[in-house]
Motif scaffolding. Structure first.
Motif, PDB file in Angstrom:
ATOM      1  N   PHE A 132       0.921  -1.243  -0.012  1.00 39.64           N
ATOM      2  CA  PHE A 132       0.080  -0.033  -0.120  1.00 39.64           C
ATOM      3  C   PHE A 132       1.007   1.139   0.099  1.00 39.64           C
ATOM      4  N   GLY A 133       0.577   2.250  -0.981  1.00 34.18           N
ATOM      5  CA  GLY A 133       1.546   3.374  -1.113  1.00 34.18           C
ATOM      6  C   GLY A 133       0.409   4.598  -1.410  1.00 34.18           C
ATOM      7  N   ALA A 134       1.183   5.792  -1.576  1.00 32.68           N
ATOM      8  CA  ALA A 134       0.400   6.942  -1.686  1.00 32.68           C
ATOM      9  C   ALA A 134      -0.381   6.902  -3.029  1.00 32.68           C
ATOM     10  N   PRO A 135      -1.554   7.808  -3.077  1.00 34.15           N
ATOM     11  CA  PRO A 135      -2.128   8.099  -4.122  1.00 34.15           C
ATOM     12  C   PRO A 135      -1.397   9.054  -5.328  1.00 34.15           C
ATOM     13  N   PRO A 136      -2.186   9.064  -6.280  1.00 40.88           N
ATOM     14  CA  PRO A 136      -1.447  10.160  -7.238  1.00 40.88           C
ATOM     15  C   PRO A 136      -1.104  11.316  -6.705  1.00 40.88           C
ATOM     16  N   ASP A 137      -0.236  12.034  -7.232  1.00 37.15           N
ATOM     17  CA  ASP A 137       0.382  13.404  -6.533  1.00 37.15           C
ATOM     18  C   ASP A 137      -0.621  14.479  -6.264  1.00 37.15           C
ATOM     19  N   ASP A 138      -1.806  14.317  -6.929  1.00 36.17           N
ATOM     20  CA  ASP A 138      -2.729  15.449  -6.934  1.00 36.17           C
ATOM     21  C   ASP A 138      -3.741  15.206  -5.498  1.00 36.17           C
ATOM     22  N   LEU A 139      -3.575  13.965  -5.083  1.00 36.23           N
ATOM     23  CA  LEU A 139      -4.509  13.807  -3.806  1.00 36.23           C
ATOM     24  C   LEU A 139      -3.852  13.737  -2.836  1.00 36.23           C
ATOM     25  N   PRO A 140      -4.061  14.539  -1.605  1.00 39.95           N
ATOM     26  CA  PRO A 140      -3.405  14.551  -0.291  1.00 39.95           C
ATOM     27  C   PRO A 140      -3.071  13.157   0.276  1.00 39.95           C
ATOM     28  N   SER A 141      -2.034  13.076   0.764  1.00 42.16           N
ATOM     29  CA  SER A 141      -1.662  11.907   1.656  1.00 42.16           C
ATOM     30  C   SER A 141      -0.531  12.105   2.944  1.00 42.16           C
ATOM     31  N   SER A 142      -0.855  11.029   3.662  1.00 49.15           N
ATOM     32  CA  SER A 142       0.377  11.143   4.727  1.00 49.15           C
ATOM     33  C   SER A 142       0.667   9.448   5.282  1.00 49.15           C
ATOM     34  N   LYS A 143       1.650   9.289   5.976  1.00 48.04           N
ATOM     35  CA  LYS A 143       2.025   7.868   6.406  1.00 48.04           C
ATOM     36  C   LYS A 143       0.530   7.683   7.218  1.00 48.04           C
ATOM     37  N   ALA A 144      -0.218   8.147   7.849  1.00 52.60           N
ATOM     38  CA  ALA A 144      -1.410   7.889   8.568  1.00 52.60           C
ATOM     39  C   ALA A 144      -2.428   7.547   7.602  1.00 52.60           C
ATOM     40  N   THR A 145      -2.466   7.994   6.482  1.00 54.25           N
ATOM     41  CA  THR A 145      -3.484   7.923   5.575  1.00 54.25           C
ATOM     42  C   THR A 145      -3.186   6.540   4.619  1.00 54.25           C
ATOM     43  N   VAL A 146      -1.964   6.397   4.488  1.00 53.95           N
ATOM     44  CA  VAL A 146      -1.657   4.900   3.909  1.00 53.95           C
ATOM     45  C   VAL A 146      -1.837   3.866   4.723  1.00 53.95           C
ATOM     46  N   ILE A 147      -1.552   4.150   6.202  1.00 58.58           N
ATOM     47  CA  ILE A 147      -1.405   2.923   7.032  1.00 58.58           C
ATOM     48  C   ILE A 147      -3.244   2.688   7.175  1.00 58.58           C
TER      49      ILE A 147
END
Length: 237
Positions: A132-147
């Protein structure tokens, strides 16, 4: 029935030594934008955290961050993503954890579109239960959302925070896991600066992959007879 123990694993700096490709791609992006390139020590800090935040923190104006990311991705796709290597001892540690009954999910700030091919390229996919990784760059993300995405894949009763650990090399791994009530084992073979992991709240810092199985066994209900008896218990530092 209690769910099986779960270990969440960072990718860059934890499973693989990805600094060469990341640093080279960041250097290329600064050159493309004709901006001053940070020094080598600063560029190493780009390994692990979301790339947008790294550019913003190190000289790229907010209005040019998207341009910097696009330049970085061009070089990364062209070969930087495979200018990388699995840390010695990591495959053996993953096999040991699975043999002892742990489920293994990668949770990385690297976009999923890169993380999955990298894991497959280096032969780690067969040792993991998901990536599981981050979404495309135009969507906000953090390690917490990836987890959060990794945990959601297991269903509402698929994990217990008390029998889950994060393993990572940077403070954002610790902070992201804590948002879900999960402790973190830090790893010293990655890219953290001295004191970063314990300062962020990691429960221990491991010096080498050989310490991973016994350290997890100290904290999660693994199958005792399948944990290598010759491995020494870990200590925090």
């Amino acid at each position: 029935m209690r769910p099986a123990p779960l270990v969440l694993l960072d990718l860059d700096g934890t499973l693989t030594d990805s600094a060469p490709g990341i640093v080279a791609s960041a250097q290329a992006a600064y050159a493309d934008l004709e901006l001053p390139t940070p020094d080598a020590a600063t560029l190493r800090t780009f390994v692990g955290p979301p790339i947008a935040g790294s550019f913003l923190a190190h000289g790229v104006p907010p209005e040019r961050v998207a341009e910097a990311i696009a330049a970085y991705r061009r070089y990364f796709r062209a070969g930087g993503m495979y200018d990388n290597a699995v840390f010695e001892g990591v495959p053996e540690a993953l096999r040991g954890l699975r043999a002892a009954g742990a489920r293994l999910l990668v949770a990385t700030s690297k976009p999923t579109v890169f993380a999955r091919p990298i894991v497959e390229h280096f032969g780690l996919a067969e040792l993991l239960d998901g990536v599981f990784g981050a979404p495309p760059d135009d969507l906000p993300s953090s390690k917490a959302t990836v987890i959060a995405e990794a945990l959601a894949s297991l269903g509402p009763d698929g994990y217990d925070p008390a029998s889950t650990l994060m393993v990572g090399d940077r403070e954002h791994d610790v902070i992201g896991a804590r948002a879900h009530g999960i402790d973190t084992l830090g790893v010293a073979w990655g890219y953290a600066v001295p004191g970063e992991l314990l300062g962020a709240g990691a429960v221990a810092v491991l010096d080498g992959p050989a310490e991973l199985v016994p350290a997890v066994a100290d904290r999660l209900p693994l199958t005792p007879q399948k944990v290598r008896p010759e491995a020494a218990p870990t200590t925090g530092r």
